[in-house]
Structure formats: C-alpha cells, structure tokens
Scaffold this motif. Sequence first.
Motif, PDB file in Angstrom:
ATOM      1  N   SER A   1      71.634  39.081 -17.808  1.00 40.77           N
ATOM      2  CA  SER A   1      71.630  38.361 -19.107  1.00 40.77           C
ATOM      3  C   SER A   1      70.420  37.299 -19.161  1.00 40.77           C
ATOM      4  CB  SER A   1      72.970  37.484 -19.493  1.00 40.77           C
ATOM      5  OG  SER A   1      72.853  37.089 -20.567  1.00 40.77           O
ATOM      6  N   LEU A   2      69.484  37.529 -20.009  1.00 35.78           N
ATOM      7  CA  LEU A   2      68.463  36.555 -20.133  1.00 35.78           C
ATOM      8  C   LEU A   2      68.341  35.829 -21.314  1.00 35.78           C
ATOM      9  CD1 LEU A   2      64.825  37.775 -18.916  1.00 35.78           C
ATOM     10  CD2 LEU A   2      65.147  37.078 -21.155  1.00 35.78           C
ATOM     11  N   ASN A   3      67.986  34.661 -21.361  1.00 36.00           N
ATOM     12  CA  ASN A   3      67.938  33.802 -22.524  1.00 36.00           C
ATOM     13  C   ASN A   3      66.797  32.831 -22.374  1.00 36.00           C
ATOM     14  OD1 ASN A   3      70.051  34.381 -24.137  1.00 36.00           O
ATOM     15  ND2 ASN A   3      71.475  33.325 -22.400  1.00 36.00           N
ATOM     16  N   THR A   4      65.512  32.643 -23.337  1.00 39.37           N
ATOM     17  CA  THR A   4      64.486  31.927 -23.227  1.00 39.37           C
ATOM     18  C   THR A   4      64.609  30.732 -24.184  1.00 39.37           C
ATOM     19  OG1 THR A   4      63.285  33.241 -24.551  1.00 39.37           O
ATOM     20  CG2 THR A   4      63.205  33.690 -22.365  1.00 39.37           C
ATOM     21  N   THR A   5      64.279  29.701 -23.850  1.00 40.57           N
ATOM     22  CA  THR A   5      63.926  28.800 -24.801  1.00 40.57           C
ATOM     23  C   THR A   5      62.670  27.895 -24.369  1.00 40.57           C
ATOM     24  OG1 THR A   5      65.165  27.018 -23.418  1.00 40.57           O
ATOM     25  CG2 THR A   5      66.363  28.139 -25.224  1.00 40.57           C
ATOM     26  N   VAL A   6      62.017  27.014 -25.265  1.00 39.46           N
ATOM     27  CA  VAL A   6      60.998  26.379 -25.046  1.00 39.46           C
ATOM     28  C   VAL A   6      61.426  24.933 -24.747  1.00 39.46           C
ATOM     29  CG1 VAL A   6      58.509  25.527 -25.499  1.00 39.46           C
ATOM     30  CG2 VAL A   6      59.348  27.846 -26.000  1.00 39.46           C
TER      31      VAL A   6
ATOM     32  N   GLU B   1      61.571  27.909 -20.594  1.00 41.06           N
ATOM     33  CA  GLU B   1      62.539  27.856 -19.774  1.00 41.06           C
ATOM     34  C   GLU B   1      63.394  29.311 -19.675  1.00 41.06           C
ATOM     35  OE1 GLU B   1      63.811  23.482 -19.110  1.00 41.06           O
ATOM     36  OE2 GLU B   1      65.245  24.587 -20.315  1.00 41.06           O
ATOM     37  N   VAL B   2      63.569  30.294 -18.572  1.00 35.09           N
ATOM     38  CA  VAL B   2      64.299  31.451 -18.650  1.00 35.09           C
ATOM     39  C   VAL B   2      65.547  31.249 -17.874  1.00 35.09           C
ATOM     40  CG1 VAL B   2      64.043  33.838 -18.036  1.00 35.09           C
ATOM     41  CG2 VAL B   2      61.711  32.564 -18.769  1.00 35.09           C
ATOM     42  N   LYS B   3      66.610  31.372 -18.654  1.00 40.43           N
ATOM     43  CA  LYS B   3      68.011  31.252 -17.952  1.00 40.43           C
ATOM     44  C   LYS B   3      68.349  32.727 -17.689  1.00 40.43           C
ATOM     45  CE  LYS B   3      72.483  29.166 -18.180  1.00 40.43           C
ATOM     46  NZ  LYS B   3      72.602  28.617 -16.844  1.00 40.43           N
TER      47      LYS B   3
ATOM     48  N   GLN C   1      58.724  41.772 -20.758  1.00 40.19           N
ATOM     49  CA  GLN C   1      58.488  41.357 -21.884  1.00 40.19           C
ATOM     50  C   GLN C   1      58.538  39.718 -22.018  1.00 40.19           C
ATOM     51  OE1 GLN C   1      57.783  43.152 -24.797  1.00 40.19           O
ATOM     52  NE2 GLN C   1      57.268  41.000 -25.455  1.00 40.19           N
ATOM     53  N   VAL C   2      59.212  39.057 -21.256  1.00 43.35           N
ATOM     54  CA  VAL C   2      59.231  37.821 -21.083  1.00 43.35           C
ATOM     55  C   VAL C   2      58.029  37.184 -20.517  1.00 43.35           C
ATOM     56  CG1 VAL C   2      60.300  35.803 -20.051  1.00 43.35           C
ATOM     57  CG2 VAL C   2      61.884  37.390 -20.816  1.00 43.35           C
ATOM     58  N   LEU C   3      57.402  38.009 -19.725  1.00 42.38           N
ATOM     59  CA  LEU C   3      56.249  37.517 -18.942  1.00 42.38           C
ATOM     60  C   LEU C   3      54.956  37.561 -20.190  1.00 42.38           C
ATOM     61  CD1 LEU C   3      56.507  38.905 -15.295  1.00 42.38           C
ATOM     62  CD2 LEU C   3      56.904  36.499 -16.245  1.00 42.38           C
ATOM     63  N   ASP C   4      55.188  38.840 -20.749  1.00 41.39           N
ATOM     64  CA  ASP C   4      54.054  38.983 -21.805  1.00 41.39           C
ATOM     65  C   ASP C   4      54.185  37.933 -22.899  1.00 41.39           C
ATOM     66  OD1 ASP C   4      53.387  41.181 -20.439  1.00 41.39           O
ATOM     67  OD2 ASP C   4      54.238  42.730 -21.873  1.00 41.39           O
ATOM     68  N   ASP C   5      55.469  37.564 -23.130  1.00 41.66           N
ATOM     69  CA  ASP C   5      55.529  36.547 -24.279  1.00 41.66           C
ATOM     70  C   ASP C   5      55.072  35.097 -23.657  1.00 41.66           C
ATOM     71  OD1 ASP C   5      56.751  38.467 -25.868  1.00 41.66           O
ATOM     72  OD2 ASP C   5      58.757  37.777 -25.658  1.00 41.66           O
ATOM     73  N   PHE C   6      55.133  34.807 -22.291  1.00 42.18           N
ATOM     74  CA  PHE C   6      54.926  33.608 -21.725  1.00 42.18           C
ATOM     75  C   PHE C   6      53.283  33.570 -21.818  1.00 42.18           C
ATOM     76  CE2 PHE C   6      53.392  31.607 -17.666  1.00 42.18           C
ATOM     77  CZ  PHE C   6      53.477  30.146 -18.250  1.00 42.18           C
TER      78      PHE C   6
ATOM     79  N   ILE D   1      56.300  27.776 -16.603  1.00 47.37           N
ATOM     80  CA  ILE D   1      57.576  28.604 -16.609  1.00 47.37           C
ATOM     81  C   ILE D   1      58.715  28.402 -15.766  1.00 47.37           C
ATOM     82  CG2 ILE D   1      56.517  30.468 -15.289  1.00 47.37           C
ATOM     83  CD1 ILE D   1      58.088  32.468 -16.915  1.00 47.37           C
ATOM     84  N   ARG D   2      59.860  27.701 -16.207  1.00 44.80           N
ATOM     85  CA  ARG D   2      60.813  27.522 -15.426  1.00 44.80           C
ATOM     86  C   ARG D   2      62.200  28.743 -15.221  1.00 44.80           C
ATOM     87  NH1 ARG D   2      61.166  22.372 -18.561  1.00 44.80           N
ATOM     88  NH2 ARG D   2      59.465  21.385 -18.011  1.00 44.80           N
ATOM     89  N   PHE D   3      62.493  29.194 -14.270  1.00 47.36           N
ATOM     90  CA  PHE D   3      63.774  29.973 -14.297  1.00 47.36           C
ATOM     91  C   PHE D   3      64.747  29.386 -13.766  1.00 47.36           C
ATOM     92  CE2 PHE D   3      59.767  32.966 -13.661  1.00 47.36           C
ATOM     93  CZ  PHE D   3      60.260  34.156 -14.697  1.00 47.36           C
TER      94      PHE D   3
END
Length: 101
Positions: free
Chosen positions: A2-7, A13-15, A30-35, A43-45
């Motif tokens: 499960s992956l959730n992103t917030t700024v 921040e990628v949880k 896709q998360v990396l492309d968005d970043f 970027i924080r995991f």
Amino acid sequence: MSLNTTVKDNALEVKLSGRLGFEDHVEFKQVLDDFVSSQCHEIRFLLDDLAEVDSSGLGMFLLAKEAADDKGVSISLVHPKGQVKALFELSDFEDIFRIVA
C-alpha cells in the motif's frame, strides 16, 4: 504493498506498508515520475508499516536515489524496522541513503 503520498514542508512523503516487491514496480515508478515533475525539494519514504522488502524493492529504492540525485534533492528512508532494517544494514544502505531511525 500500500502506498500513500502527501506533500509536507516542500517534501514528497511516501508512506509504504505491507511488502515491497517486483509486483509493485509500476506504482513505485509512477510515484518517482510524479516526484521528478514536482517542485518538491526532498523525498521521504515513511517505512514504519513496511513489513518486508525483497531485492526488487531494494532496486526501487536505488532508482529513487538516482531520481533524487538527478534532481539535486535529498532522499530519506524514515523508520525502517524488522526485516526491512536488517536488509538495509546487510546491503549497506546507510552508505547510500540518509536513514532516520
């Protein structure tokens, strides 16, 4: 996985939770492309809930490091635990990443 992103504070921040493996590479990419296309300076995991990572998952973190380096921004692996922490130690990730305990 499960992956959730917030700024937050100009950082993406990628949880992550569950298990990170090869089957997650499309979503992770896709998360990396968005970043890369964002204005974020970090970027924080967030890994509190990531229970397991395999060799493909380690490779995904290395791709994230490459994307951050190309953008000239920092990357952090925050609160790895259990198997994830042990694999990071075995893989000498502390020499490559900023790991926040």
